[in-house]
Design an enzyme around this catalytic site. Structure first.
Site, short mmCIF file in Angstrom:
data_model
loop_
_atom_site.label_atom_id
_atom_site.label_comp_id
_atom_site.label_asym_id
_atom_site.label_seq_id
_atom_site.Cartn_x
_atom_site.Cartn_y
_atom_site.Cartn_z
N THR A 11 29.05 -10.88 39.91
CA THR A 11 27.69 -11.20 40.20
C THR A 11 26.69 -10.71 38.83
O THR A 11 25.92 -11.67 38.56
CB THR A 11 27.27 -9.89 41.42
OG1 THR A 11 27.67 -10.15 42.49
CG2 THR A 11 25.57 -9.80 41.57
N GLY A 57 32.17 -10.93 43.94
CA GLY A 57 32.78 -9.91 43.17
C GLY A 57 31.58 -9.02 42.22
O GLY A 57 30.55 -9.67 41.97
N CYS A 58 31.93 -7.85 41.79
CA CYS A 58 30.88 -7.10 41.07
C CYS A 58 30.68 -7.55 39.82
O CYS A 58 29.42 -7.90 39.30
CB CYS A 58 31.26 -5.44 41.25
SG CYS A 58 32.83 -5.17 40.79
N PHE A 59 31.77 -7.71 39.02
CA PHE A 59 31.69 -8.32 37.67
C PHE A 59 31.19 -9.79 37.89
O PHE A 59 30.23 -10.23 36.98
CB PHE A 59 32.92 -8.45 37.12
CG PHE A 59 33.31 -7.20 36.28
CD1 PHE A 59 32.55 -6.90 35.37
CD2 PHE A 59 34.71 -6.79 36.45
CE1 PHE A 59 32.90 -5.66 34.61
CE2 PHE A 59 35.01 -5.71 35.71
CZ PHE A 59 34.19 -5.03 34.91
#
Length: 325
Positions: free
Chosen positions: A138, A134-136
């Site tokens: 990462t 996921g972006c957060f």
């Protein structure tokens, strides 16, 4: 050439994936699947691709492509794979959250590897299926992995991270339309965000006794792209020791780097970089982490994983420079 199929081609994540893949020197785009846009030009939905590709969306798939990117909403990848059979040679990279956690990584004979290259590059190289982070997750993991690698997360970690509006997806909602988002700022899913599970599992992988609480406050920013995260925790060593720890941990990382000066979002937006800044004050180590949520936090990382899986140079198709103005 690597034959690529994309499932769920109309959203922001797929749009960035397409933008990067159309110029990837080792890729041939075979099909882009979208039931809502079948038959229409990809450049009609993704207008930045006018003149870049003549492909149309399709509602049929080629079951024999070399790699399949799943850009579906969270929880929809499993049902798609249940209803569509692909060749045993087809590698699958899922950009949703269906296979990220340890208990979810085996499905219909496919075993998924968590695809954070800075954590387990060797496993990714030999993997057949990847669960893209996921972006957060990462941005936060890259800020904490060096500490975990030395068993140095011994107290609670406080995290405050703000994402751009593209993090909410392409479908309009009450907190995404311009008149609400512009000149506004808000928090959501405080202490309960879905990315906490994958973050904790990665930290345990490096620090087996990790059990410190992660107090995570996610925020909505009034900008389009990027994640700006700040994290702090108690740290007994010196600032210089911490900086060296981070530089040593990421010395072979192609896309993660340590800045000696304070950082900002424009350094990473439209790139596959994560830039970190480390400082210490009053016994607390402060780590700042910035990424592009759609590239390093999604599509760029997925292509990085593909490059590793097919034995390509890691930066192939990803040598992107940010715009400073």
């Amino acid at each position: 050439m690597i034959k690529v199929g994309i499932i769920g081609g109309s959203g922001y994540t797929a749009g960035e994936l397409l933008r990067l893949l159309v110029h990837h020197p080792e890729v041939q785009l075979d099909f882009v699947f979208s039931t809502t846009n079948a038959g229409s030009a990809i450049s009609k939905q993704h207008q930045d691709l006018i003149g870049e590709t003549e492909l149309n969306f399709t509602d049929t798939v080629n079951s024999d492509v070399d790699v399949l990117f799943l850009c579906l909403g969270h929880g929809r990848s499993r049902s798609f794979l249940e209803n569509n059979i692909f060749s045993a040679k087809t590698k699958v990279i899922d950009l949703g959250n269906d296979f990220r956690l340890n208990n979810d990584q085996s499905f219909l004979g496919r075993d998924f590897i968590y695809g954070l290259p800075e954590l387990q590059k060797a496993k990714i190289k030999s993997a057949q299926n990847i669960a893209n982070p996921g972006c957060f997750a990462t941005a936060i993991q890259l800020a904490l992995l060096p500490l975990a690698s030395q068993g140095k997360i011994t107290d609670s970690v406080h995290i405050n991270a703000t994402t751009g509006s593209t993090g909410a997806g392409v479908m309009p909602g009450s907190t995404t339309h311009f008149s609400w988002r512009d000149n506004n700022f808000s928090s959501y899913k405080v202490f309960t965000h879905q990315h906490l599970g994958e973050i904790e599992e990665s930290l345990v992988q490096l620090q087996s006794d990790f059990q410190a609480p992660l107090f995570f406050i996610p925020n909505r920013g009034n900008f389009s792209k990027g994640i700006y995260a700040t994290l702090y925790t108690k740290y007994e060593g010196s600032e210089e020791e911490a900086i060296q720890l981070y530089k040593d941990f990421y010395k072979d990382a192609e896309f993660t780097m340590i800045s000696d000066t304070e950082i900002h979002l424009k350094q990473v937006v439209n790139t596959n970089k994560c830039i970190l800044h480390i400082s210490k004050k009053d016994g607390m180590l402060l780590i700042t982490s910035v990424i592009d949520n759609l590239i390093k936090g999604a599509s760029g990382q997925a292509i990085h994983n593909m490059n590793l899986m097919f034995g390509l140079k890691e930066k192939t198709g990803l040598e992107l420079k940010a715009s400073a103005f």
